[in-house]
Design a protein around this motif. Structure first.
Motif, PDB file in Angstrom:
ATOM      1  N   LEU A 104       0.563  -1.019  -0.471  1.00 52.94           N
ATOM      2  CA  LEU A 104       0.364   0.026   0.057  1.00 52.94           C
ATOM      3  C   LEU A 104       0.636   1.306   0.128  1.00 52.94           C
ATOM      4  O   LEU A 104       0.668   2.278  -0.875  1.00 52.94           O
ATOM      5  N   ASP A 105       1.609   1.032   1.210  1.00 53.35           N
ATOM      6  CA  ASP A 105       2.788   2.900   0.892  1.00 53.35           C
ATOM      7  C   ASP A 105       3.611   2.247  -0.353  1.00 53.35           C
ATOM      8  O   ASP A 105       3.285   3.988  -0.239  1.00 53.35           O
ATOM      9  N   LEU A 106       3.970   1.548  -1.603  1.00 45.52           N
ATOM     10  CA  LEU A 106       4.104   1.834  -2.785  1.00 45.52           C
ATOM     11  C   LEU A 106       3.395   2.655  -3.728  1.00 45.52           C
ATOM     12  O   LEU A 106       3.667   3.076  -5.373  1.00 45.52           O
ATOM     13  N   ARG A 107       1.789   2.739  -4.018  1.00 48.04           N
ATOM     14  CA  ARG A 107       0.878   2.269  -4.611  1.00 48.04           C
ATOM     15  C   ARG A 107       0.674   4.232  -4.666  1.00 48.04           C
ATOM     16  O   ARG A 107       0.774   5.079  -3.478  1.00 48.04           O
ATOM     17  N   PRO A 108       0.243   4.814  -5.801  1.00 46.48           N
ATOM     18  CA  PRO A 108      -0.043   6.384  -5.389  1.00 46.48           C
ATOM     19  C   PRO A 108      -0.744   6.645  -4.522  1.00 46.48           C
ATOM     20  O   PRO A 108      -1.709   5.744  -4.675  1.00 46.48           O
ATOM     21  N   LYS A 109      -1.173   7.466  -3.901  1.00 48.49           N
ATOM     22  CA  LYS A 109      -1.529   7.967  -3.463  1.00 48.49           C
ATOM     23  C   LYS A 109      -3.170   7.911  -3.653  1.00 48.49           C
ATOM     24  O   LYS A 109      -4.551   8.701  -3.700  1.00 48.49           O
ATOM     25  N   LYS A 110      -2.893   9.322  -4.440  1.00 50.02           N
ATOM     26  CA  LYS A 110      -4.042  10.632  -5.313  1.00 50.02           C
ATOM     27  C   LYS A 110      -5.217  10.077  -4.012  1.00 50.02           C
ATOM     28  O   LYS A 110      -4.769  10.667  -2.818  1.00 50.02           O
ATOM     29  N   THR A 111      -6.510  10.603  -3.952  1.00 55.23           N
ATOM     30  CA  THR A 111      -7.653  10.505  -3.079  1.00 55.23           C
ATOM     31  C   THR A 111      -8.160   8.813  -2.969  1.00 55.23           C
ATOM     32  O   THR A 111      -8.464   8.547  -4.086  1.00 55.23           O
ATOM     33  N   ARG A 112      -9.140   9.054  -1.840  1.00 53.87           N
ATOM     34  CA  ARG A 112      -9.075   7.737  -2.295  1.00 53.87           C
ATOM     35  C   ARG A 112     -10.292   7.804  -2.429  1.00 53.87           C
ATOM     36  O   ARG A 112     -10.728   6.787  -3.271  1.00 53.87           O
ATOM     37  N   LYS A 113     -11.594   8.519  -3.038  1.00 51.60           N
ATOM     38  CA  LYS A 113     -12.519   8.523  -4.261  1.00 51.60           C
ATOM     39  C   LYS A 113     -12.026   7.831  -5.400  1.00 51.60           C
ATOM     40  O   LYS A 113     -12.377   7.410  -6.315  1.00 51.60           O
ATOM     41  N   ILE A 114     -10.754   8.868  -5.908  1.00 51.48           N
ATOM     42  CA  ILE A 114      -9.864   8.316  -7.055  1.00 51.48           C
ATOM     43  C   ILE A 114      -9.790   6.944  -6.552  1.00 51.48           C
ATOM     44  O   ILE A 114      -9.724   6.083  -7.685  1.00 51.48           O
ATOM     45  N   ARG A 115      -9.477   6.367  -5.803  1.00 50.53           N
ATOM     46  CA  ARG A 115      -8.503   4.893  -5.309  1.00 50.53           C
ATOM     47  C   ARG A 115      -9.704   4.080  -5.802  1.00 50.53           C
ATOM     48  O   ARG A 115      -9.904   2.968  -6.372  1.00 50.53           O
TER      49      ARG A 115
END
Length: 146
Positions: A104-115
């Motif tokens: 999870l810490d290597l995935r792009p953060k973006k926003t919760r809605k976008i994820r």
């Protein structure tokens, strides 16, 4: 009659900075990035030891130059730790490149809605029943545009 004050004493540039200040200068991040992880850890230990000495000097009433150095050493420690964690993350990214799942810490953060949002191909997928209905009853074409 008039007393003229003596001219101010000229101080040499060496007298402004303490002798030990040359030893611990602000560390540059780009220089740290060229070092290996073991060298970074060695630098970190040295910096922490120096910080401990400076704190002892602060308690025992050391020179002002030593007190000013505490901040520099703390920032150097932060830089070393930052570069070290960058290196670790880069190695982890290489290790997980091309794999199905990534930590999870290597995935792009973006926003919760976008994820949480559907991917583009998922958004436009159609069920078999919808596909047959569209092929059997296509959209009507009119000669006159509204």
């Amino acid at each position: 009659w008039l007393k003229v004050p003596p001219p101010p004493r000229q101080r040499s540039p060496e007298s402004y900075a303490p002798a030990s200040a040359a030893a611990m200068v602000k560390v540059k991040a780009y220089e740290l990035r060229t070092k290996t992880s073991k060298e970074l850890m060695k630098d970190l230990d040295d910096s922490k030891a120096e910080l401990a000495q400076l704190r002892v000097a602060k308690v025992s009433g050391g020179a002002a130059s030593k007190l000013c150095k505490i901040r520099v050493v703390r920032k150097n420690i932060a830089r070393i730790l930052t570069v070290y964690s960058e290196k670790q993350r880069a190695e982890a990214r290489k290790q997980y490149a091309g794999k199905k799942y990534m930590p999870l810490d290597l995935r792009p953060k973006k926003t919760r809605k976008i994820r949480r949002a559907l991917k583009v191909e998922q958004k436009f997928m159609k069920l078999p029943k919808q596909k047959t209905k569209l092929s059997n009853f296509p959209m009507r074409r009119f000669a006159v545009a509204m």
